[in-house]
Write an enzyme that holds these catalytic residues in place. Structure first.
Site, short mmCIF file in Angstrom:
data_model
loop_
_atom_site.label_atom_id
_atom_site.label_comp_id
_atom_site.label_asym_id
_atom_site.label_seq_id
_atom_site.Cartn_x
_atom_site.Cartn_y
_atom_site.Cartn_z
N ASP A 176 0.91 -1.35 0.00
CA ASP A 176 0.06 0.24 -0.06
C ASP A 176 0.92 1.29 0.12
O ASP A 176 2.07 1.09 0.34
CB ASP A 176 -0.88 -0.07 1.41
CG ASP A 176 -1.90 1.16 1.56
OD1 ASP A 176 -2.39 1.64 0.43
OD2 ASP A 176 -1.59 1.79 2.42
N ASP B 291 -0.25 5.13 0.81
CA ASP B 291 -0.73 6.20 1.87
C ASP B 291 -0.70 5.40 3.28
O ASP B 291 -1.40 4.57 3.50
CB ASP B 291 -1.80 6.86 1.70
CG ASP B 291 -1.80 7.85 0.44
OD1 ASP B 291 -0.71 8.45 0.26
OD2 ASP B 291 -2.85 7.88 -0.25
N ASP C 210 -1.53 -0.69 5.93
CA ASP C 210 -1.54 -0.23 7.35
C ASP C 210 -3.16 -0.16 7.95
O ASP C 210 -3.16 0.22 9.09
CB ASP C 210 -1.01 1.23 7.26
CG ASP C 210 -1.71 2.21 6.53
OD1 ASP C 210 -2.55 2.99 7.19
OD2 ASP C 210 -2.06 1.82 5.34
#
Length: 221
Positions: A7, A9, A167
């Site tokens: 991922d 961001d 995250d």
């Protein structure tokens, strides 16, 4: 070697300050109230449309205005890199994984233009063999299709031989539905406790990631 998909961001970069600045500049342009950085950070992860659906609902803005707000935001967001930072150890971890022979990919809900702008800003434009962005497919995370596409490009579609690093709740749900083990970075934009998110392993510093990948890659599928 095991492919590793990331991922962006909240995982590789802390882009919330740039997103926050672009959001508030857009809101000020229509004389709407602005939002705190922490509030905007809570809305990141689902892509631009989800971000603005949450902002419009939070501020009780007429939903009819959302499309124009998104368009105004995107003019600011395309090249917003000045306030964004790599998380410590990211460049070194990516280098170590690449040197070890792991194919690297990116699966993000961020649109492709700002994704490439951020990668170029940090000198990471050539690190990833495949990039699946938020506007690459009709589906976005938490749907599994974006991650499936990244894995297909890196591993011929063998989901048992890939790892995903993310995250957030969006990443955990995507990985679970895609059948790809998740390595959860715990210092990103997650809103729920780590224990509530399905993951194969969790880490809080990128200097731990290469060894973690090696240990998980050695396990039988």
């Amino acid at each position: 070697m095991t492919p590793v998909v990331f991922d962006l961001d909240g995982t590789l970069i802390d882009s919330a300050p740039d997103i926050h600045a672009a959001v508030n500049a857009t809101l000020r342009s229509v004389d709407a109230p602005t939002l705190s950085l922490d509030r905007v950070r809570m809305f990141i992860g689902g892509g631009v449309d989800v971000l603005w659906r949450k902002i419009v609902a939070d501020l009780n803005i007429d939903p009819v205005a959302r499309a124009d707000l998104v368009a105004a935001f995107m003019t600011r967001y395309h090249t917003a890199t000045g306030l964004t930072a790599l998380y410590p150890g990211v460049a070194e971890a990516l280098g170590a994984l690449a040197d070890a022979g792991h194919p690297l990919g990116l699966c993000t809900n961020k649109p492709m233009i700002p994704t490439r702008a951020n990668l170029a800003h940090f000198g990471l434009g050539s690190v990833f063999s495949v990039i699946v962005a938020g506007d690459s497919l009709p589906q976005r995370k938490p749907a599994p299709e974006p991650l499936w596409a990244a894995v297909a490009a890196l591993a011929g579609g063998d989901r048992t031989q890939a790892l995903y690093v993310g995250d957030s709740e969006f990443d955990a749900a995507c990985a679970a539905s895609a059948g790809v083990p998740l390595l959860l970075f715990t210092r990103g934009y997650r809103q729920r406790p780590v224990a509530e998110l399905p993951h194969a392993a969790a880490f809080d510093a990128f200097d731990r990631l290469p060894a973690l990948v090696s240990s998980l890659a050695a396990l039988p599928p």
